[in-house]
Design an enzyme around this catalytic site. Sequence first.
Site, PDB file in Angstrom:
ATOM      1  N   THR A  16       0.879  -1.179   0.000  1.00 40.82           N
ATOM      2  CA  THR A  16       0.000   0.000   0.000  1.00 40.82           C
ATOM      3  C   THR A  16       0.909   1.220   0.000  1.00 40.82           C
ATOM      4  O   THR A  16       1.629   1.458   0.981  1.00 40.82           O
ATOM      5  CB  THR A  16      -0.882   0.029   1.260  1.00 40.82           C
ATOM      6  OG1 THR A  16      -1.675  -1.152   1.279  1.00 40.82           O
ATOM      7  CG2 THR A  16      -1.792   1.257   1.248  1.00 40.82           C
TER       8      THR A  16
ATOM      9  N   LYS B 129      -7.744   1.612  -3.067  1.00 37.36           N
ATOM     10  CA  LYS B 129      -7.424   1.198  -1.688  1.00 37.36           C
ATOM     11  C   LYS B 129      -7.600   2.360  -0.709  1.00 37.36           C
ATOM     12  O   LYS B 129      -8.227   2.207   0.342  1.00 37.36           O
ATOM     13  CB  LYS B 129      -5.976   0.687  -1.674  1.00 37.36           C
ATOM     14  CG  LYS B 129      -5.349   0.494  -0.321  1.00 37.36           C
ATOM     15  CD  LYS B 129      -5.661  -0.838   0.294  1.00 37.36           C
ATOM     16  CE  LYS B 129      -5.136  -0.910   1.727  1.00 37.36           C
ATOM     17  NZ  LYS B 129      -5.465  -2.133   2.397  1.00 37.36           N
TER      18      LYS B 129
ATOM     19  N   LYS C 193      -1.644   5.324   8.539  1.00 36.70           N
ATOM     20  CA  LYS C 193      -0.878   5.346   7.286  1.00 36.70           C
ATOM     21  C   LYS C 193      -1.813   5.543   6.084  1.00 36.70           C
ATOM     22  O   LYS C 193      -1.592   6.404   5.236  1.00 36.70           O
ATOM     23  CB  LYS C 193      -0.105   4.018   7.133  1.00 36.70           C
ATOM     24  CG  LYS C 193       0.570   3.888   5.786  1.00 36.70           C
ATOM     25  CD  LYS C 193       1.154   2.502   5.533  1.00 36.70           C
ATOM     26  CE  LYS C 193       1.538   2.399   4.070  1.00 36.70           C
ATOM     27  NZ  LYS C 193       2.103   1.110   3.683  1.00 36.70           N
TER      28      LYS C 193
HETATM   29  P1  NAD Z   1       5.759  -5.775   7.420  1.00 37.08           P
HETATM   30  O1  NAD Z   1       6.525  -4.648   7.998  1.00 37.08           O
HETATM   31  O2  NAD Z   1       5.378  -6.926   8.294  1.00 37.08           O
HETATM   32  O3  NAD Z   1       6.553  -6.382   6.156  1.00 37.08           O
HETATM   33  C1  NAD Z   1       7.343  -5.630   5.274  1.00 37.08           C
HETATM   34  C2  NAD Z   1       8.607  -6.425   5.050  1.00 37.08           C
HETATM   35  O4  NAD Z   1       9.395  -5.809   4.030  1.00 37.08           O
HETATM   36  C3  NAD Z   1       9.501  -6.509   6.297  1.00 37.08           C
HETATM   37  O5  NAD Z   1       9.707  -7.872   6.614  1.00 37.08           O
HETATM   38  C4  NAD Z   1      10.803  -5.820   5.875  1.00 37.08           C
HETATM   39  O6  NAD Z   1      11.953  -6.399   6.432  1.00 37.08           O
HETATM   40  C5  NAD Z   1      10.759  -6.001   4.369  1.00 37.08           C
HETATM   41  N1  NAD Z   1      11.558  -5.051   3.611  1.00 37.08           N
HETATM   42  C6  NAD Z   1      11.566  -3.697   3.698  1.00 37.08           C
HETATM   43  N2  NAD Z   1      12.409  -3.168   2.783  1.00 37.08           N
HETATM   44  C7  NAD Z   1      12.940  -4.221   2.107  1.00 37.08           C
HETATM   45  C8  NAD Z   1      13.876  -4.339   1.051  1.00 37.08           C
HETATM   46  N3  NAD Z   1      14.455  -3.277   0.503  1.00 37.08           N
HETATM   47  N4  NAD Z   1      14.211  -5.569   0.607  1.00 37.08           N
HETATM   48  C9  NAD Z   1      13.645  -6.672   1.170  1.00 37.08           C
HETATM   49  N5  NAD Z   1      12.753  -6.637   2.178  1.00 37.08           N
HETATM   50  C10 NAD Z   1      12.402  -5.423   2.642  1.00 37.08           C
HETATM   51  O7  NAD Z   1       4.466  -5.133   6.764  1.00 37.08           O
HETATM   52  P2  NAD Z   1       3.118  -5.886   6.321  1.00 37.08           P
HETATM   53  O8  NAD Z   1       2.119  -5.806   7.428  1.00 37.08           O
HETATM   54  O9  NAD Z   1       3.467  -7.197   5.709  1.00 37.08           O
HETATM   55  O10 NAD Z   1       2.587  -4.862   5.210  1.00 37.08           O
HETATM   56  C11 NAD Z   1       3.165  -4.827   3.921  1.00 37.08           C
HETATM   57  C12 NAD Z   1       2.346  -3.870   3.069  1.00 37.08           C
HETATM   58  O11 NAD Z   1       0.999  -4.327   3.015  1.00 37.08           O
HETATM   59  C13 NAD Z   1       2.299  -2.440   3.628  1.00 37.08           C
HETATM   60  O12 NAD Z   1       2.372  -1.543   2.552  1.00 37.08           O
HETATM   61  C14 NAD Z   1       0.953  -2.381   4.349  1.00 37.08           C
HETATM   62  O13 NAD Z   1       0.424  -1.074   4.405  1.00 37.08           O
HETATM   63  C15 NAD Z   1       0.117  -3.289   3.454  1.00 37.08           C
HETATM   64  N6  NAD Z   1      -1.031  -3.916   4.124  1.00 37.08           N
HETATM   65  C16 NAD Z   1      -0.905  -4.446   5.367  1.00 37.08           C
HETATM   66  C17 NAD Z   1      -2.009  -5.044   5.976  1.00 37.08           C
HETATM   67  C18 NAD Z   1      -1.907  -5.660   7.356  1.00 37.08           C
HETATM   68  O14 NAD Z   1      -2.968  -5.939   7.962  1.00 37.08           O
HETATM   69  N7  NAD Z   1      -0.688  -5.896   7.870  1.00 37.08           N
HETATM   70  C19 NAD Z   1      -3.246  -5.097   5.301  1.00 37.08           C
HETATM   71  C20 NAD Z   1      -3.336  -4.590   4.008  1.00 37.08           C
HETATM   72  C21 NAD Z   1      -2.211  -3.991   3.430  1.00 37.08           C
END
Ligand code: NAD
Length: 294
Positions: A95, A170, A245
């Site tokens: 997102t 979204k 966010k």
């Molecule tokens: P998260 O922080 O658990 O996961 C993100 C991952 O990306 C982390 O493990 C981090 O180490 C990794 N990362 C960051 N930069 C990197 C890079 N350069 N190379 C490799 N890995 C890298 O976050 P999440 O909850 O999995 O959310 C991910 C996305 O999905 C976000 O944009 C969030 O807004 C969206 N989202 C989350 C939810 C939810 O309920 N968690 C729901 C819908 C959408």
Amino acid sequence: MAKIAFIGLGNMGGPMAGNLVKKGHEVRGVDLAKANLDAAAKRGVVAAADIAEAAQGADVVITMLPAGKDTISVYAKSGIFEAVAKGTLFIDCSTIDVASARLAHELAAKAGMLSIDSPVSGGVGGAEAATLTLMAGGTKQAFDKARPLLECVGKKVVHCGDAGAGQAAKICNNMILGVSMIAVSEAFVLAEKLGLSHDALFEVASTSSGQCWALTSYCPVPGPVPASPANNGYKPGFASALMVKDLRLAQEAAAASGAITPLGALAAQLFAMHANHGAAGADFSSIIGMIRGK
Ligand code: NAD
């Protein structure tokens, strides 16, 4: 079956990558956090040392990262476009802000790649159960190629329009959600002051013109909807910090496009205040506590 490079194996990316493996795809993954990489390996994802190694020979690259700057950094600075063949499909499920999403499409197109933005809705539970809703932006050619893969991680896949349209859908959806959760919470707090029971308000509003998802699926008080996070101390669920966010992304987009969204702006402020007072990790429906003045 596709060869997929999956970048970002966190709360959402880990289970999504695992579901692609379950459907028979070959998934090579990478994450900055070793614990997340190890957890994904238990789901059958092959751990790669870096992005270039993950992308080697991939037909599709999926990113699931925290913010726009992360997607842009992977697209522009990791050398990923040199590691894959021209015409490779890039799917960004993160997102992120609409401007970064459009820039990501431009970078991919310049490098001769296909791309879609495809943020998701449904949370960690939806990611685990492969029941996410995916909203995609990009060309029909890219979407048609992406669709079978998106269907491995979700139950509903919508092509919303051109580059950035998925992100637009979204943040518009989540602005409705944030505003309506505050409205529902205010109504329950007013009912409490008026001596009206939660059950009575729910029974009336859920079958009247106040009906909405925040009320009938995610009721912010315990009781009327047994599965809502309110019944479990507001854990787990959709964290208030993530609502902040998304509401901020909506406000950025409103400012850039000239849309007038005063309720969205107020909702962003109220959720930020709530998150900053110790509720960042609690489900966003816990905002009813702040509205009660607690
Ligand atoms: P998260 O922080 O658990 O996961 C993100 C991952 O990306 C982390 O493990 C981090 O180490 C990794 N990362 C960051 N930069 C990197 C890079 N350069 N190379 C490799 N890995 C890298 O976050 P999440 O909850 O999995 O959310 C991910 C996305 O999905 C976000 O944009 C969030 O807004 C969206 N989202 C989350 C939810 C939810 O309920 N968690 C729901 C819908 C959408």
